[in-house]
Design a protein around this motif. Sequence first.
Motif, short mmCIF file in Angstrom:
data_model
loop_
_atom_site.label_atom_id
_atom_site.label_comp_id
_atom_site.label_asym_id
_atom_site.label_seq_id
_atom_site.Cartn_x
_atom_site.Cartn_y
_atom_site.Cartn_z
N GLU A 1 0.82 -1.21 0.00
CA GLU A 1 0.00 0.00 0.00
C GLU A 1 0.86 1.26 0.00
O GLU A 1 0.50 2.27 -0.62
N GLU A 2 1.98 1.22 0.69
CA GLU A 2 2.92 2.34 0.65
C GLU A 2 3.41 2.58 -0.77
O GLU A 2 3.47 3.73 -1.25
N ALA B 1 3.78 -6.83 -8.07
CA ALA B 1 4.24 -5.69 -8.87
C ALA B 1 3.14 -5.20 -9.80
O ALA B 1 2.93 -3.99 -9.96
N ILE B 2 2.42 -6.13 -10.40
CA ILE B 2 1.32 -5.76 -11.30
C ILE B 2 0.20 -5.07 -10.53
O ILE B 2 -0.38 -4.08 -11.01
N ARG B 3 -0.08 -5.55 -9.31
CA ARG B 3 -1.13 -4.91 -8.50
C ARG B 3 -0.78 -3.46 -8.20
O ARG B 3 -1.65 -2.58 -8.23
N VAL B 4 0.48 -3.20 -7.89
CA VAL B 4 0.90 -1.82 -7.58
C VAL B 4 0.61 -0.92 -8.78
O VAL B 4 0.02 0.15 -8.65
N GLY B 5 1.02 -1.36 -9.97
CA GLY B 5 0.77 -0.57 -11.17
C GLY B 5 -0.70 -0.44 -11.49
O GLY B 5 -1.18 0.63 -11.88
N GLU B 6 -1.43 -1.54 -11.30
CA GLU B 6 -2.86 -1.54 -11.62
C GLU B 6 -3.63 -0.60 -10.70
O GLU B 6 -4.49 0.17 -11.15
N LYS B 7 -3.32 -0.64 -9.42
CA LYS B 7 -4.01 0.25 -8.47
C LYS B 7 -3.69 1.72 -8.71
O LYS B 7 -4.52 2.60 -8.48
N ALA B 8 -2.45 1.97 -9.17
CA ALA B 8 -2.04 3.36 -9.41
C ALA B 8 -2.38 3.82 -10.83
O ALA B 8 -2.30 5.01 -11.13
N GLY B 9 -2.72 2.88 -11.70
CA GLY B 9 -3.07 3.22 -13.07
C GLY B 9 -1.88 3.53 -13.95
O GLY B 9 -1.95 4.42 -14.81
#
Length: 536
Positions: free
Chosen positions: A199-200, A233-241
């Motif tokens: 989340e950070e 890693a994909i989740r981080v990008g996906e959540k941030a767009g």
Amino acid sequence: MYDLIIRGGTVVDGTGAPRYQADVAIKGDKITCIAPHIEEKGAREIDAKGQVVSPGFIDYHSHSDNSILLGPDGYNYLEQGVTTEITGQCGTAPAPSYTGSLQEEKEILTPEKFAEVEKACDSYTSFIDYVSHMELGNNMAFYIGQGNVRGRVMGFDDSLPTKEQLEEMKAWVRQAMECGYLGMTTGLVYAPSVYAGEEELVELAKVVSEYGGSYASHIRGEADNVVESVEEAIRVGEKAGIPVVISHLKVIGKQNEGLSEKVLQVIEDANARGVKVRADQYPYLAGSAPFISCIPPKFHVGGVEKLVENLKDPEFRKKVTYSIENEYQEFASNLVDAGFEGTLMAGCAKTPQYVGKTIAQIAEKEGKDPWDVCYDLLIANDGMAQGIYFNQNESDMMRIIAHPYVMGGSDWSNYQTHLDRDKVGGGHPRGTSTFITRLALLRDHGLQTLEQAVHSVTGLPAEMSGIDGIGCLKEGAHADICVFDYAALGADSDYLHPFRKNRGLSYVVVNGKVAVENGEYNGVKNGRVLKKAPKA
């Protein structure tokens, strides 16, 4: 009259389009004409008949943002066709500096020069200004190292950031993006980057999103947990767009052979649902990383200096050894997957007698326990040593290299011109031959067409970078060009002789000036700092 004309070559333009015969003319730092035959003359002309003329190669995973501060010319990149390096990878960069982050520079540079460098690395604005005035062998573009941001705000503290600390970190990210940085990288096995939770990372990545940047990650694990780590890693990008790049994609450990198939499926699935995901890769079965990173991150709390001091305590050593041997699921150490026989020392300045030798060889010669060799070596070198680890599977490497979403990346840094090409040890062949080896493997195994192979090291990384005018041969583009004999491309470097020359590369042009002739760097420095195009 043109400044330079490359005549009669087979043009492979970097887009993946079919090859064609043409002359390429340059004026200043731009390609000004591409035509079947150019009547006008050039101040200099290169005969490229029988050879490929392509865009200069783009290394999507370089660590030269640190090494350029030491004054190298980057010949090792130019002599493998790399005209642009994408740096700041694995969460590690020169700026913003924090306690202990510029230790190598402090050891090597004079006190006066170090003071200059330290001042330059105090912020993103001061760093970009400093390097923009340097003479560079090739072009450089920069990512934000998240480890530096966390280190500057929190040091080697493994706790969650407070609201105020998170806002301070976001302000650093914003400053970098305003300076033309490409996005943010993480090194989630290296302290202090590793201490950040998902989340950070998402919160910082959302700032990157405001500027149309991307997220590149040295994931939390490349062995048993490689699939889950890619998914994070994909989740981080996906959540941030924002788009995602998986750094030096690989599968570690014989027990995990074949997992690359599942990893690549995860990447394909993400793209299918609209998340742009790519990867970079070096084409070798042995990786390399700071030797101290073999020790689990929980022992790095407090910093390198404290860890090195603790290693002098026999009881602390026992705890570290126990953790490495018995807590593999918590942290997969390279020492486990490579073993002492497969761990080769690439660099340890204060014990140069160990360079080019494995931990097993050192232990046998000195009659010591291999674990004590590891810890004593780190103490003797103040924690600054580099290892090479033979821990990957050929089948996974070949499956990854052939994938259309995978770019080339050396995971190395600039050298100063090395007069002794047969010097033993002191580097990794990926520092001199990644791109030559990549193209040769794709050719020899029939994995990609010439057009596809060139696209993987030109157009594909250019698109991911967001930098205009690179990675393609077209009128108006930057005059970064390679001329090579595709059939003759090959590398003679190896793990013991990492500085040996490549075969088949003829010329390299950087911003309109010839920097490599007949395969050798000629001393020309015509690189520049490149910045991401503004968000559309």
